[in-house]
Scaffold this active site. Structure first.
Site, PDB file in Angstrom:
ATOM      1  CB  SER B  55      -0.886   0.047   1.254  1.00 40.42           C
ATOM      2  OG  SER B  55      -1.934  -0.883   1.171  1.00 40.42           O
ATOM      3  CD  GLU B  62      -1.113  20.198  -6.439  1.00 40.31           C
ATOM      4  OE1 GLU B  62      -0.676  19.115  -6.002  1.00 40.31           O
ATOM      5  OE2 GLU B  62      -0.392  21.162  -6.717  1.00 40.31           O
ATOM      6  CB  SER B  63      -6.218  15.819  -3.208  1.00 37.85           C
ATOM      7  OG  SER B  63      -7.097  16.906  -2.945  1.00 37.85           O
ATOM      8  CG  HIS B  68      -4.647  -0.158  -1.528  1.00 42.98           C
ATOM      9  ND1 HIS B  68      -3.956   0.027  -0.350  1.00 42.98           N
ATOM     10  CD2 HIS B  68      -5.610   0.777  -1.541  1.00 42.98           C
ATOM     11  CE1 HIS B  68      -4.498   1.041   0.316  1.00 42.98           C
ATOM     12  NE2 HIS B  68      -5.493   1.515  -0.385  1.00 42.98           N
ATOM     13  CB  CYS B  83      -8.293  20.366  -5.191  1.00 47.33           C
ATOM     14  SG  CYS B  83      -8.596  19.121  -3.965  1.00 47.33           S
TER      15      CYS B  83
END
Lengths: 117, 117
Positions: B55, B62-63, B68, B83
Protein backbone atom coordinates in the site's frame (compact mmCIF):
# COMPACT_ATOMS: atom_id res chain seq x y z
CA UNK A 1 -19.81 -11.13 -6.56
CA UNK A 2 -16.49 -11.16 -4.76
CA UNK A 3 -14.42 -8.00 -4.56
CA UNK A 4 -10.99 -7.56 -3.00
CA UNK A 5 -11.81 -4.18 -1.51
CA UNK A 6 -14.71 -2.11 -0.31
CA UNK A 7 -14.43 1.63 -0.90
CA UNK A 8 -16.77 4.12 0.78
CA UNK A 9 -16.86 7.66 -0.65
CA UNK A 10 -18.33 10.11 1.86
CA UNK A 11 -19.57 13.55 0.96
CA UNK A 12 -19.99 15.44 4.25
CA UNK A 13 -21.74 18.80 4.07
CA UNK A 14 -22.71 21.49 6.55
CA UNK A 15 -20.07 20.24 8.96
CA UNK A 16 -18.86 22.04 12.06
CA UNK A 17 -16.56 24.60 10.38
CA UNK A 18 -14.40 25.08 13.47
CA UNK A 19 -13.19 21.50 13.58
CA UNK A 20 -12.44 21.34 9.85
CA UNK A 21 -9.37 23.50 10.40
CA UNK A 22 -8.24 21.79 13.62
CA UNK A 23 -5.52 19.30 12.69
CA UNK A 24 -5.38 17.75 16.15
CA UNK A 25 -9.11 17.15 16.19
CA UNK A 26 -9.14 15.69 12.68
CA UNK A 27 -6.24 13.35 13.43
CA UNK A 28 -8.03 12.14 16.52
CA UNK A 29 -11.31 11.73 14.59
CA UNK A 30 -9.71 9.71 11.77
CA UNK A 31 -7.85 7.49 14.23
CA UNK A 32 -11.07 6.99 16.18
CA UNK A 33 -12.85 6.02 12.95
CA UNK A 34 -10.10 3.49 12.18
CA UNK A 35 -10.35 2.08 15.68
CA UNK A 36 -14.17 1.90 15.56
CA UNK A 37 -14.13 -0.25 12.44
CA UNK A 38 -11.53 -2.63 13.90
CA UNK A 39 -8.60 -1.58 11.70
CA UNK A 40 -4.90 -1.82 12.52
CA UNK A 41 -3.20 1.56 12.11
CA UNK A 42 0.20 1.50 10.34
CA UNK A 43 0.88 5.18 9.79
CA UNK A 44 -0.58 8.64 9.33
CA UNK A 45 0.17 11.87 7.52
CA UNK A 46 -1.63 15.20 7.99
CA UNK A 47 -1.06 18.55 6.28
CA UNK A 48 -2.43 21.98 7.11
CA UNK A 49 -2.93 24.33 4.16
CA UNK A 50 -2.86 28.11 4.14
CA UNK A 51 -5.12 29.95 4.68
CA UNK A 52 -7.26 26.93 5.57
CA UNK A 53 -8.01 23.28 4.84
CA UNK A 54 -6.45 20.03 5.95
CA UNK A 55 -5.59 16.76 4.20
CA UNK A 56 -5.06 13.68 6.28
CA UNK A 57 -4.48 9.98 5.70
CA UNK A 58 -4.39 7.05 8.06
CA UNK A 59 -2.83 3.97 6.48
CA UNK A 60 -4.27 0.77 7.95
CA UNK A 61 -3.30 -2.86 7.44
CA UNK A 62 -6.65 -3.20 5.68
CA UNK A 63 -6.00 -0.20 3.31
CA UNK A 64 -6.68 3.46 4.19
CA UNK A 65 -8.84 6.32 5.42
CA UNK A 66 -8.54 9.77 3.89
CA UNK A 67 -10.05 13.20 4.51
CA UNK A 68 -9.79 16.53 2.72
CA UNK A 69 -11.50 19.48 4.39
CA UNK A 70 -12.76 22.81 3.05
CA UNK A 71 -13.61 24.82 6.21
CA UNK A 72 -14.83 27.76 4.13
CA UNK A 73 -17.63 25.58 2.72
CA UNK A 74 -18.17 23.31 5.73
CA UNK A 75 -17.40 20.45 3.33
CA UNK A 76 -15.33 17.29 3.76
CA UNK A 77 -14.48 14.57 1.24
CA UNK A 78 -13.65 11.35 3.07
CA UNK A 79 -12.68 7.90 1.79
CA UNK A 80 -12.67 4.63 3.66
CA UNK A 81 -11.04 1.80 1.71
CA UNK A 82 -10.90 -1.61 3.38
CA UNK A 83 -10.02 -5.19 2.45
CA UNK A 84 -11.09 -8.39 4.11
CA UNK A 85 -13.97 -9.22 6.39
CA UNK A 86 -12.42 -8.36 9.73
CA UNK A 87 -13.27 -4.67 9.54
CA UNK A 88 -16.56 -2.80 9.34
CA UNK A 89 -16.05 0.34 7.25
CA UNK A 90 -19.63 1.47 7.87
CA UNK A 91 -18.74 2.04 11.52
CA UNK A 92 -15.84 4.28 10.51
CA UNK A 93 -18.21 6.24 8.28
CA UNK A 94 -20.70 6.76 11.10
CA UNK A 95 -17.90 7.90 13.41
CA UNK A 96 -16.72 10.53 10.93
CA UNK A 97 -20.23 11.79 10.17
CA UNK A 98 -20.89 12.21 13.89
CA UNK A 99 -17.55 13.71 14.91
CA UNK A 100 -17.48 16.24 12.07
CA UNK A 101 -21.05 17.32 12.79
CA UNK A 102 -22.21 16.78 9.19
CA UNK A 103 -25.82 17.92 8.89
CA UNK A 104 -26.03 16.45 5.40
CA UNK A 105 -24.11 13.52 3.93
CA UNK A 106 -24.02 10.85 1.25
CA UNK A 107 -22.11 7.58 1.20
CA UNK A 108 -21.37 5.71 -2.02
CA UNK A 109 -19.97 2.20 -1.76
CA UNK A 110 -17.78 0.94 -4.59
CA UNK A 111 -16.50 -2.60 -4.95
CA UNK A 112 -12.83 -2.60 -5.95
CA UNK A 113 -11.03 -5.53 -7.52
CA UNK A 114 -13.82 -7.64 -8.96
CA UNK A 115 -11.74 -10.28 -10.72
CA UNK A 116 -12.76 -12.81 -13.32
CA UNK A 117 -11.36 -15.74 -11.39
CA UNK B 1 -21.35 21.91 -12.65
CA UNK B 2 -18.51 22.98 -10.40
CA UNK B 3 -16.85 20.45 -8.13
CA UNK B 4 -14.08 21.05 -5.60
CA UNK B 5 -12.27 17.84 -6.44
CA UNK B 6 -11.79 15.37 -9.24
CA UNK B 7 -11.35 11.75 -8.18
CA UNK B 8 -10.13 9.06 -10.58
CA UNK B 9 -10.62 5.43 -9.55
CA UNK B 10 -8.35 3.11 -11.52
CA UNK B 11 -8.83 -0.63 -11.75
CA UNK B 12 -5.60 -2.04 -13.19
CA UNK B 13 -5.63 -5.71 -14.19
CA UNK B 14 -3.11 -8.14 -15.67
CA UNK B 15 -0.26 -5.95 -14.45
CA UNK B 16 3.38 -6.95 -14.36
CA UNK B 17 3.31 -9.12 -11.21
CA UNK B 18 7.01 -8.63 -10.45
CA UNK B 19 6.73 -4.88 -9.95
CA UNK B 20 3.60 -5.13 -7.78
CA UNK B 21 5.72 -6.41 -4.90
CA UNK B 22 8.65 -4.02 -5.46
CA UNK B 23 8.24 -1.15 -3.01
CA UNK B 24 11.06 0.90 -4.54
CA UNK B 25 9.58 0.63 -8.02
CA UNK B 26 6.08 1.50 -6.83
CA UNK B 27 7.27 4.52 -4.87
CA UNK B 28 9.11 5.75 -7.93
CA UNK B 29 6.06 5.10 -10.15
CA UNK B 30 3.67 6.97 -7.87
CA UNK B 31 6.05 9.92 -7.53
CA UNK B 32 6.50 9.95 -11.31
CA UNK B 33 2.71 9.98 -11.75
CA UNK B 34 2.45 12.93 -9.33
CA UNK B 35 5.18 14.75 -11.21
CA UNK B 36 3.63 14.02 -14.62
CA UNK B 37 0.33 15.63 -13.64
CA UNK B 38 2.04 18.73 -12.24
CA UNK B 39 1.40 18.07 -8.55
CA UNK B 40 3.45 19.29 -5.59
CA UNK B 41 4.48 16.36 -3.38
CA UNK B 42 4.14 16.94 0.39
CA UNK B 43 4.75 13.47 1.78
CA UNK B 44 4.58 9.74 1.19
CA UNK B 45 3.98 6.53 3.09
CA UNK B 46 4.50 2.98 1.78
CA UNK B 47 3.94 -0.36 3.50
CA UNK B 48 4.98 -3.86 2.45
CA UNK B 49 2.68 -6.67 3.55
CA UNK B 50 3.57 -10.29 4.19
CA UNK B 51 3.64 -12.50 2.22
CA UNK B 52 2.95 -9.96 -0.53
CA UNK B 53 1.18 -6.73 -1.45
CA UNK B 54 1.99 -3.07 -0.99
CA UNK B 55 0.00 0.00 0.00
CA UNK B 56 1.36 3.41 -0.84
CA UNK B 57 0.19 7.00 -0.65
CA UNK B 58 1.67 10.20 -1.96
CA UNK B 59 0.11 13.28 -0.38
CA UNK B 60 0.17 16.25 -2.77
CA UNK B 61 -0.76 19.89 -2.24
CA UNK B 62 -3.67 19.17 -4.59
CA UNK B 63 -4.87 16.09 -2.57
CA UNK B 64 -3.49 12.53 -2.99
CA UNK B 65 -2.52 9.46 -5.01
CA UNK B 66 -2.99 5.98 -3.58
CA UNK B 67 -2.21 2.44 -4.69
CA UNK B 68 -2.95 -0.97 -3.22
CA UNK B 69 -1.39 -3.94 -5.00
CA UNK B 70 -2.29 -7.64 -5.08
CA UNK B 71 0.69 -9.28 -6.83
CA UNK B 72 -0.95 -12.71 -6.63
CA UNK B 73 -3.75 -11.48 -8.91
CA UNK B 74 -1.77 -8.96 -10.96
CA UNK B 75 -4.30 -6.40 -9.72
CA UNK B 76 -3.88 -2.82 -8.51
CA UNK B 77 -6.46 -0.39 -7.13
CA UNK B 78 -5.26 3.18 -7.61
CA UNK B 79 -6.83 6.52 -6.74
CA UNK B 80 -5.90 9.96 -8.00
CA UNK B 81 -7.71 12.76 -6.16
CA UNK B 82 -6.94 16.33 -7.23
CA UNK B 83 -8.27 19.82 -6.61
CA UNK B 84 -7.90 22.90 -8.73
CA UNK B 85 -7.11 23.39 -12.39
CA UNK B 86 -3.32 23.44 -12.21
CA UNK B 87 -2.97 19.64 -12.35
CA UNK B 88 -3.94 17.06 -14.94
CA UNK B 89 -4.91 13.84 -13.16
CA UNK B 90 -5.41 12.02 -16.46
CA UNK B 91 -1.67 12.23 -17.06
CA UNK B 92 -0.99 10.59 -13.70
CA UNK B 93 -3.44 7.82 -14.63
CA UNK B 94 -1.68 7.18 -17.94
CA UNK B 95 1.69 7.08 -16.18
CA UNK B 96 0.50 4.45 -13.71
CA UNK B 97 -1.18 2.31 -16.38
CA UNK B 98 2.01 2.32 -18.42
CA UNK B 99 4.51 1.80 -15.60
CA UNK B 100 2.57 -1.05 -14.00
CA UNK B 101 2.14 -2.80 -17.33
CA UNK B 102 -1.65 -3.09 -16.99
CA UNK B 103 -2.99 -5.06 -19.96
CA UNK B 104 -6.55 -4.21 -18.95
CA UNK B 105 -7.84 -1.18 -17.07
CA UNK B 106 -10.82 1.00 -16.29
CA UNK B 107 -10.92 4.58 -15.04
CA UNK B 108 -13.97 6.05 -13.35
CA UNK B 109 -14.04 9.80 -12.72
CA UNK B 110 -16.06 11.07 -9.79
CA UNK B 111 -16.73 14.73 -9.03
CA UNK B 112 -16.27 15.41 -5.32
CA UNK B 113 -17.72 18.40 -3.50
CA UNK B 114 -20.50 19.59 -5.74
CA UNK B 115 -21.93 22.32 -3.55
CA UNK B 116 -25.24 24.14 -3.78
CA UNK B 117 -23.67 27.58 -3.78
Amino acid sequence: MNALGKHLLLELKDCDKEVLNDIGFLKSALLAAASECGATVLGESFHQFSPQGISGVVVIAESHLFIHTWPEYGYVAADIFTCGNSVQPGKAAQTLIRKLGAKSHSVVEIQRGILDT
